[in-house]
Enzyme design. Structure first.
Site, PDB file in Angstrom:
ATOM      1  N   ASP A  33       0.860  -1.179   0.000  1.00  0.00           N
ATOM      2  CA  ASP A  33       0.000   0.000   0.000  1.00  0.00           C
ATOM      3  C   ASP A  33       0.908   1.244   0.000  1.00  0.00           C
ATOM      4  O   ASP A  33       2.072   1.177   0.417  1.00  0.00           O
ATOM      5  CB  ASP A  33      -0.863  -0.069   1.265  1.00  0.00           C
ATOM      6  N   ASP A  35      -0.230   5.013   0.873  1.00  0.00           N
ATOM      7  CA  ASP A  35      -0.464   5.953   1.980  1.00  0.00           C
ATOM      8  C   ASP A  35      -0.469   5.234   3.321  1.00  0.00           C
ATOM      9  O   ASP A  35      -1.220   4.276   3.528  1.00  0.00           O
ATOM     10  CB  ASP A  35      -1.799   6.688   1.795  1.00  0.00           C
ATOM     11  N   ASP A 168      -2.348  -0.435   5.783  1.00  0.00           N
ATOM     12  CA  ASP A 168      -2.741   0.071   7.108  1.00  0.00           C
ATOM     13  C   ASP A 168      -4.247   0.025   7.335  1.00  0.00           C
ATOM     14  O   ASP A 168      -4.698   0.111   8.484  1.00  0.00           O
ATOM     15  CB  ASP A 168      -2.266   1.528   7.297  1.00  0.00           C
TER      16      ASP A 168
HETATM   17  C1  LIG Z   1      -9.698  10.003   3.083  1.00  0.00           C
HETATM   18  C2  LIG Z   1      -8.507   9.203   3.498  1.00  0.00           C
HETATM   19  C3  LIG Z   1      -7.709   8.634   2.561  1.00  0.00           C
HETATM   20  N1  LIG Z   1      -6.618   7.903   2.915  1.00  0.00           N
HETATM   21  C4  LIG Z   1      -5.758   7.320   1.893  1.00  0.00           C
HETATM   22  C5  LIG Z   1      -6.049   5.890   1.612  1.00  0.00           C
HETATM   23  C6  LIG Z   1      -5.847   5.747   0.107  1.00  0.00           C
HETATM   24  O1  LIG Z   1      -4.517   5.452  -0.212  1.00  0.00           O
HETATM   25  P1  LIG Z   1      -3.783   4.032  -0.073  1.00  0.00           P
HETATM   26  O2  LIG Z   1      -4.644   3.000  -0.725  1.00  0.00           O
HETATM   27  O3  LIG Z   1      -2.461   4.234  -0.787  1.00  0.00           O
HETATM   28  O4  LIG Z   1      -3.577   3.813   1.393  1.00  0.00           O
HETATM   29  C7  LIG Z   1      -6.111   7.144  -0.419  1.00  0.00           C
HETATM   30  C8  LIG Z   1      -7.467   7.319  -1.036  1.00  0.00           C
HETATM   31  O5  LIG Z   1      -8.477   7.001  -0.160  1.00  0.00           O
HETATM   32  O6  LIG Z   1      -5.929   8.022   0.660  1.00  0.00           O
HETATM   33  C9  LIG Z   1      -6.303   7.698   4.242  1.00  0.00           C
HETATM   34  O7  LIG Z   1      -5.314   7.027   4.542  1.00  0.00           O
HETATM   35  N2  LIG Z   1      -7.102   8.292   5.204  1.00  0.00           N
HETATM   36  C10 LIG Z   1      -8.200   9.030   4.897  1.00  0.00           C
HETATM   37  O8  LIG Z   1      -8.891   9.540   5.806  1.00  0.00           O
HETATM   38 MG   LIG Z   2      -3.035   3.127   3.246  1.00  0.00          MG
END
Ligand SMILES: Cc1cn([C@H]2C[C@H](OP(=O)(O)O)[C@@H](CO)O2)c(=O)[nH]c1=O
Ligand SMILES: [Mg+2]
Length: 219
Positions: A33, A35, A168
């Site tokens: 992942d 974020d 996460d």
């Molecule tokens: C709205 C929101 C998005 N995100 C992240 C998760 C997703 O990325 P990833 O899949 O790379 O973790 C992206 C779009 O939702 O932003 C959070 O981590 N917390 C939040 O509150």
């Molecule tokens: Mg994430």
């Protein structure tokens, strides 16, 4: 069974992965992942929120609970939801995310391991306008252009194939009820209350290597 492709057709494929087709050997496919696993979404959010709205209440990192930041802020004050959203849809937010400590060297080392293929598997915001291109820019900036071929953007990660997903988000649901991957929860403040899950707590104490070696034996 998939046949090994001829030499001239494999050029792009072999550059992207170390896939071995049916020579009797299988690579472990790891989905990372972005974020809050490689890029520090939560930490950067607080910095930007406090810069933009210095007079508003906010949630300290160690008080975070629940995946969506917006949901928790709305419980503090229902007018905060739009302000939260304004922070992460702003141009530059995703591009400027700092690295999670040790994530970049770990991802590079993992991708160089024998018998391991690494992909980045990230969901876009529905407000994709800045987020989508900035995710690609972030990967290019921090990992290098050769990693652009390894990005998988999926709103629904359950339909993506792989042996492990390090993510996460503690509950990952979608249209596939039994995803191919085993989910390893990457520890974040917002998910530390979730019990009974296989976890990776950080990229710095080397435990990620044990997880990868363990899964390599199992496939
Ligand atoms: C709205 C929101 C998005 N995100 C992240 C998760 C997703 O990325 P990833 O899949 O790379 O973790 C992206 C779009 O939702 O932003 C959070 O981590 N917390 C939040 O509150
Ligand atoms: Mg994430």
């Amino acid at each position: 069974m998939k046949k090994p492709p001829t030499q001239d057709k494999t050029d792009i494929m072999s550059r992207r992965t170390k896939q071995t087709y049916d020579y009797g050997q299988k690579n472990l496919c790891v989905l990372l992942d972005l974020d809050q696993v490689l890029a520090d979404f939560e930490g950067h959010f607080i910095t930007k929120f406090r810069e933009k709205f210095p007079d508003d209440r906010f949630v300290q990192l160690d008080e975070r609970k629940g995946f969506y930041i917006k949901d928790q802020y709305e419980k503090l004050d229902r007018n905060l939801g739009d302000k939260v959203r304004a922070v992460y849809i702003e141009k530059g937010f995703f591009l400027d995310l700092p690295e999670i400590k040790g994530a970049i060297p770990a991802a590079r080392e993992m991708a160089a391991m024998d018998g391991v293929d690494v992909f980045i598997c990230s969901s876009p915001l529905t407000e994709y306008q800045n987020c989508l291109s900035e995710k690609f820019e972030w990967v290019e900036k921090h990992l290098g252009p050769e990693w652009l071929d390894r990005i998988i953007i999926a709103k629904d990660k359950t339909v993506i194939n792989g042996h492990i997903l390090i993510d996460d988000r503690p509950y990952i649901n979608g249209s596939c009820k039994s995803p191919a991957w085993k989910h390893i929860v990457f520890t974040a403040h917002h998910n530390r209350h979730v019990e009974g899950r296989q976890r990776l707590d950080n990229w710095t104490d080397g435990t990620w290597r044990d997880i990868i070696e363990d899964f390599k034996k199992r496939i």
